[in-house]
Design an enzyme around this catalytic site. Structure first.
Site, PDB file in Angstrom:
ATOM      1  N   LYS A 120       0.849  -1.364   0.136  1.00 48.11           N
ATOM      2  CA  LYS A 120      -0.106   0.301  -0.077  1.00 48.11           C
ATOM      3  C   LYS A 120       0.921   1.455   0.120  1.00 48.11           C
ATOM      4  CE  LYS A 120      -1.809   1.515   3.489  1.00 48.11           C
ATOM      5  NZ  LYS A 120      -2.367   1.787   4.967  1.00 48.11           N
ATOM      6  N   ASP A 138      -6.584   0.841   1.142  1.00 52.32           N
ATOM      7  CA  ASP A 138      -6.544   0.976   2.146  1.00 52.32           C
ATOM      8  C   ASP A 138      -7.941   0.664   2.705  1.00 52.32           C
ATOM      9  OD1 ASP A 138      -8.519   3.448   2.002  1.00 52.32           O
ATOM     10  OD2 ASP A 138      -7.664   4.985   2.486  1.00 52.32           O
TER      11      ASP A 138
END
Length: 226
Positions: A120, A138
């Site tokens: 991420k 997220d």
């Protein structure tokens, strides 16, 4: 969600947010990398409060290394997991200097090899700092993708891969910011604000809220004892 609806979905988000940007404060790929590492399980606002004091003093790998781990902790101690984050940032600064001439690499594999940098984080840096069409999933994007039916999946990676296939190519650069901001301010976790959602008619969420859900109720009158 049907392909035509996905196109409309992102057309509407784009119209409502023409130039979406990260809410993390940064001045370079390096300060962005540090801010994103610090943001894990923390709010952007909380990270910004810390980095507005840190970055004027140390905004390069060399300067942060000069602070040392304990010195860095003094700046980031208000952020959750600051001990491990400070340790990782010091370690990644050393690697950037020794192996990359102090520059942040612009490829996923190298970024993910740095301490404290997962998929991420790498996706955010590649997208924001280097303009690559990545999808950083997220909690907001994971929730929206499943709630709306846009790209349902049981893991962040599964959702990411579905989004990479579903999002129109001309919308990929900003797609992750549109989704994050929509999730942060409209499609909230506990009480989504469906009445002001620009894509509510495309969304498969069955428990949509209504205007009535946001009307404040008068306080109950207290009973007087006789």
């Amino acid at each position: 969600m049907k392909k035509a609806d996905v196109v409309t979905f992102f057309d509407r988000l784009a119209a409502s947010m023409p130039e979406p940007k990260s809410e993390l404060d940064y001045t370079s790929p390096f300060t962005l990398l540090v801010a994103v590492v610090l943001s894990a399980q923390a709010t952007d606002a909380g990270v910004n409060r810390a980095t507005q004091k840190l970055f004027p003093v140390a905004d390069t790998p060399e300067k942060i290394l000069a602070l040392g781990e304990e010195g860095l902790k003094d700046y980031v101690k208000t952020i959750g997991l600051f001990n491990s984050k400070a340790k990782n940032i010091i370690a990644l600064c050393r690697i950037l200097i020794e192996e990359h001439g102090g520059a942040v690499p612009a490829d996923r594999e190298t970024l993910e090899s740095l301490p404290g940098v997962g998929r991420k984080t790498a996706n955010v840096v590649l997208n924001v700092a280097f303009g690559q069409p990545t999808m950083a999933v997220d909690t907001h994007i994971f929730r929206i993708s499943n709630r709306t039916g846009l790209a349902p999946g049981k893991t962040p990676l599964a959702v990411e891969l579905k989004l990479l296939k579903a999002v129109p190519e001309d919308r990929m650069l900003h797609a992750h910011h549109w989704l994050i901001l929509h999730g942060r301010y409209v499609c909230k976790a506990r009480k989504p604000e469906c009445p002001r959602c620009v894509v509510k008619d495309l969304c498969s969420f069955k428990q949509k809220t209504s205007e009535q859900d946001f009307v404040s109720k008068p306080p109950k009158a207290s009973r007087r004892k006789s």
